[in-house]
Write a protein that holds these residues in place. Structure first.
Motif, PDB file in Angstrom:
ATOM      1  N   ASP A  47       0.806  -1.223   0.000  1.00 25.91           N
ATOM      2  CA  ASP A  47       0.000   0.000   0.000  1.00 25.91           C
ATOM      3  C   ASP A  47       0.839   1.274   0.000  1.00 25.91           C
ATOM      4  O   ASP A  47       0.279   2.373  -0.010  1.00 25.91           O
ATOM      5  CB  ASP A  47      -0.914   0.004   1.231  1.00 25.91           C
ATOM      6  CG  ASP A  47      -1.919  -1.143   1.199  1.00 25.91           C
ATOM      7  OD1 ASP A  47      -2.357  -1.498   0.087  1.00 25.91           O
ATOM      8  OD2 ASP A  47      -2.250  -1.686   2.266  1.00 25.91           O
ATOM      9  N   ASP A  48       2.178   1.142   0.022  1.00 25.16           N
ATOM     10  CA  ASP A  48       3.011   2.337  -0.036  1.00 25.16           C
ATOM     11  C   ASP A  48       2.747   3.091  -1.336  1.00 25.16           C
ATOM     12  O   ASP A  48       2.854   2.508  -2.428  1.00 25.16           O
ATOM     13  CB  ASP A  48       4.487   1.952   0.040  1.00 25.16           C
ATOM     14  CG  ASP A  48       5.403   3.165  -0.059  1.00 25.16           C
ATOM     15  OD1 ASP A  48       5.581   3.858   0.955  1.00 25.16           O
ATOM     16  OD2 ASP A  48       5.904   3.428  -1.172  1.00 25.16           O
ATOM     17  N   THR A  74     -10.943   3.904   3.059  1.00 24.18           N
ATOM     18  CA  THR A  74      -9.986   4.376   4.058  1.00 24.18           C
ATOM     19  C   THR A  74      -8.792   5.082   3.421  1.00 24.18           C
ATOM     20  O   THR A  74      -8.594   5.034   2.202  1.00 24.18           O
ATOM     21  CB  THR A  74      -9.492   3.206   4.927  1.00 24.18           C
ATOM     22  OG1 THR A  74      -8.852   2.236   4.085  1.00 24.18           O
ATOM     23  CG2 THR A  74     -10.664   2.544   5.647  1.00 24.18           C
ATOM     24  N   HIS A  75      -7.969   5.689   4.272  1.00 20.32           N
ATOM     25  CA  HIS A  75      -6.874   6.527   3.788  1.00 20.32           C
ATOM     26  C   HIS A  75      -5.827   5.746   2.998  1.00 20.32           C
ATOM     27  O   HIS A  75      -5.147   6.308   2.138  1.00 20.32           O
ATOM     28  CB  HIS A  75      -6.188   7.213   4.981  1.00 20.32           C
ATOM     29  CG  HIS A  75      -5.370   6.251   5.803  1.00 20.32           C
ATOM     30  ND1 HIS A  75      -5.939   5.336   6.676  1.00 20.32           N
ATOM     31  CD2 HIS A  75      -4.023   6.045   5.863  1.00 20.32           C
ATOM     32  CE1 HIS A  75      -4.973   4.619   7.241  1.00 20.32           C
ATOM     33  NE2 HIS A  75      -3.811   5.034   6.785  1.00 20.32           N
ATOM     34  N   ASP A  76      -5.675   4.439   3.293  1.00 18.53           N
ATOM     35  CA  ASP A  76      -4.642   3.671   2.600  1.00 18.53           C
ATOM     36  C   ASP A  76      -5.152   3.016   1.316  1.00 18.53           C
ATOM     37  O   ASP A  76      -4.417   2.269   0.672  1.00 18.53           O
ATOM     38  CB  ASP A  76      -4.044   2.614   3.539  1.00 18.53           C
ATOM     39  CG  ASP A  76      -5.087   1.655   4.093  1.00 18.53           C
ATOM     40  OD1 ASP A  76      -6.289   1.932   3.949  1.00 18.53           O
ATOM     41  OD2 ASP A  76      -4.692   0.629   4.685  1.00 18.53           O
ATOM     42  N   ILE A  80      -7.155   4.459  -6.954  1.00 21.22           N
ATOM     43  CA  ILE A  80      -7.802   5.342  -7.931  1.00 21.22           C
ATOM     44  C   ILE A  80      -7.053   6.666  -8.071  1.00 21.22           C
ATOM     45  O   ILE A  80      -6.806   7.147  -9.182  1.00 21.22           O
ATOM     46  CB  ILE A  80      -9.275   5.579  -7.549  1.00 21.22           C
ATOM     47  CG1 ILE A  80     -10.099   4.312  -7.816  1.00 21.22           C
ATOM     48  CG2 ILE A  80      -9.864   6.757  -8.334  1.00 21.22           C
ATOM     49  CD1 ILE A  80     -10.183   3.907  -9.276  1.00 21.22           C
ATOM     50  N   GLU A  81      -6.676   7.265  -6.947  1.00 18.82           N
ATOM     51  CA  GLU A  81      -5.989   8.554  -7.044  1.00 18.82           C
ATOM     52  C   GLU A  81      -4.649   8.411  -7.746  1.00 18.82           C
ATOM     53  O   GLU A  81      -4.222   9.310  -8.496  1.00 18.82           O
ATOM     54  CB  GLU A  81      -5.796   9.179  -5.665  1.00 18.82           C
ATOM     55  CG  GLU A  81      -4.868   8.422  -4.738  1.00 18.82           C
ATOM     56  CD  GLU A  81      -4.702   9.093  -3.390  1.00 18.82           C
ATOM     57  OE1 GLU A  81      -3.729   9.851  -3.238  1.00 18.82           O
ATOM     58  OE2 GLU A  81      -5.532   8.846  -2.497  1.00 18.82           O
ATOM     59  N   LYS A 125     -15.336   9.373  -1.275  1.00 21.34           N
ATOM     60  CA  LYS A 125     -14.009   8.925  -1.727  1.00 21.34           C
ATOM     61  C   LYS A 125     -14.137   7.788  -2.734  1.00 21.34           C
ATOM     62  O   LYS A 125     -13.467   7.783  -3.776  1.00 21.34           O
ATOM     63  CB  LYS A 125     -13.173   8.477  -0.530  1.00 21.34           C
ATOM     64  CG  LYS A 125     -11.790   7.955  -0.903  1.00 21.34           C
ATOM     65  CD  LYS A 125     -11.048   7.467   0.326  1.00 21.34           C
ATOM     66  CE  LYS A 125      -9.632   7.012  -0.040  1.00 21.34           C
ATOM     67  NZ  LYS A 125      -9.618   5.884  -0.976  1.00 21.34           N
ATOM     68  N   GLN A 126     -14.997   6.810  -2.440  1.00 21.60           N
ATOM     69  CA  GLN A 126     -15.127   5.678  -3.345  1.00 21.60           C
ATOM     70  C   GLN A 126     -15.807   6.056  -4.659  1.00 21.60           C
ATOM     71  O   GLN A 126     -15.639   5.358  -5.655  1.00 21.60           O
ATOM     72  CB  GLN A 126     -15.908   4.550  -2.659  1.00 21.60           C
ATOM     73  CG  GLN A 126     -15.104   3.846  -1.572  1.00 21.60           C
ATOM     74  CD  GLN A 126     -15.856   2.656  -1.008  1.00 21.60           C
ATOM     75  OE1 GLN A 126     -16.831   2.817  -0.269  1.00 21.60           O
ATOM     76  NE2 GLN A 126     -15.425   1.453  -1.345  1.00 21.60           N
ATOM     77  N   ALA A 127     -16.571   7.150  -4.657  1.00 25.16           N
ATOM     78  CA  ALA A 127     -17.248   7.591  -5.879  1.00 25.16           C
ATOM     79  C   ALA A 127     -16.412   8.581  -6.683  1.00 25.16           C
ATOM     80  O   ALA A 127     -16.874   9.074  -7.711  1.00 25.16           O
ATOM     81  CB  ALA A 127     -18.588   8.229  -5.524  1.00 25.16           C
TER      82      ALA A 127
END
Length: 415
Positions: A47-48, A74-76, A80-81, A125-127
């Protein structure tokens, strides 16, 4: 024909740490081959964000990039980003997707008696998707996403294998994916499944047959104590494949048990089903592994009635009817007791066919006369019975697993 190249990126720190086994990479690769695409690499990354971004940059250099994981609230969950960053696209909220995820999240909040406000940030966030991306809908609350960058088609699906496989058919009909598939031709594929033969002997048989090439690719893989041979045939190479296949399999035909994707437990169940036979098991050293494999197969309930795990001698006597004097004279690990267990299971479970397994799985308990790895099996049914024994190398888990596979193949022989 040059096939479109595929990179596969599987995310999740738990995979990198070895806490879980990756199932998505092999699924993506097998599907890519089936569709006429060419898998180039599978990258498993944690997840890094730096490591994930580097893996995605390499992946987007291919014509297709298949990605799993990192789509949660969640933040990790950064997949997508980072796909958006690598593709040079801004992030935008997909209003329709947000409503879809919100509906699921509100129902969950109600069941948990929690305020929906606790979920709203995660829903948004998920959308949030890269501009121009197509939503494939959701599995749970995680979306599937397809993004065409101009040089690469990126498919991003949830990490849980069940959710990924639920959304995969939707990815295949997405227009950007269809455009890639239109540029390739699905190869033919033939399979051969063998048991009781070494991988090296199959490799020698292939070499003696002339080897692959000229539009035919042969893969030999030892899997689950069997040898699986996959033959991929390019269009126009069917005659070459026919000749190679015949020459390859002729000297090892006695070990051949399957020509399709069905597992050994499915073949056993199908054979019983065809003959209208019921099936049961009696297990000692395998501790129920034979019954587990049989009941893992969908539809097994119409054939398999049950199994008895008789570990202690008292249970062998009480539940399977193994005579005490037989146990005293020959010991629990013996052909005589294996036979009595199989007959006892057939009688007590009221089944047509029964299989038994008893052995020394180790690491202790072995003797010079009965070393660790000694296993006795017995299959019995209306068509007769077959005793079998073997001495297996390896540790406890390997001995147990190989014994369960051997039991299933003994049933296949009987049937």
């Amino acid at each position: 024909m040059t096939r479109p190249s595929v990179a596969i990126v599987v995310t999740g720190s738990e995979l990198v740490r070895g806490e879980r086994t990756d199932l998505n990479g092999p699924f993506f690769a097998q599907e890519a081959l089936r569709l006429g695409l060419q898998p180039a690499r599978i990258t498993i990354v944690g997840d890094d964000p730096g490591d994930l971004e580097a893996a995605l940059r390499e992946g987007l250099e291919r014509e297709v990039c298949l990605v799993s994981g990192g789509l949660g609230p969640t933040h990790d969950d950064r997949t997508i980003e980072l796909v958006a960053r690598v593709a040079g696209r801004p992030l935008v909220v997909d209003a329709g997707l947000e409503l879809e995820i919100e509906a699921v999240s509100r129902r969950f909040a109600e069941r948990m008696r929690r305020d929906y406000a606790d979920f709203s940030a995660g829903v948004r966030k998920q959308a949030t998707l890269p501009a121009g991306a197509l939503s494939l809908g959701i599995a749970g609350t995680a979306p599937g996403v397809v993004l065409a960058t101009g040089s690469c088609v990126v498919v991003v699906l949830p990490g849980p294998p069940r959710e990924l496989q639920e959304l995969w058919p939707r990815a295949l009909v997405a227009p950007p994916v269809q455009e890639v598939l239109a540029r390739t031709t699905r190869p033919g594929r033939r399979v051969a499944r063998l048991y009781g033969v070494s991988e090296s002997l199959v490799a020698k048989s292939l070499a003696d047959a002339g080897g692959d090439g000229d539009g035919v690719e042969v893969t030999i893989c030892a899997r689950d104590f069997e040898i699986h041979v996959d033959i991929v045939v390019e269009p126009g190479a069917e005659a070459r494949a026919d000749a190679l296949e015949a020459a390859l399999l002729e000297p090892i035909s006695t070990f051949l048990f399957g020509r399709d994707e069905r597992s050994i437990e499915e073949l056993v169940l199908d054979a019983c089903r065809t003959r209208g036979l019921t099936l049961g098991s009696a297990e000692s050293c395998t501790g129920g592994l034979v019954a587990k494999r049989l009941t893992d197969a969908a539809g097994s309930s119409d054939v398999f009635r049950g199994g008895i795990v008789a570990y202690a001698n008292e249970v062998k006597q009480g539940l399977l009817g193994v005579p005490g004097p037989l146990l005293e004279e020959h010991g629990a690990v013996s052909p005589e007791v294996a036979s009595a267990m199989a007959h006892g299971a057939r009688e007590r479970l009221e089944v047509d066919v029964a299989i038994s397994v008893t052995g020394v799985a180790g690491p202790g308990g072995g003797t010079p006369a009965k070393p660790v790895g000694l296993v006795h099996l017995h299959a019995v049914g209306p068509m007769g019975e077959i005793p079998f024994h073997m001495e297996l190398p390896g540790g406890r888990d390997v001995i147990r697993a190989r014994s369960a596979v051997a039991a299933l193949h003994l049933l296949r022989r009987l049937l």
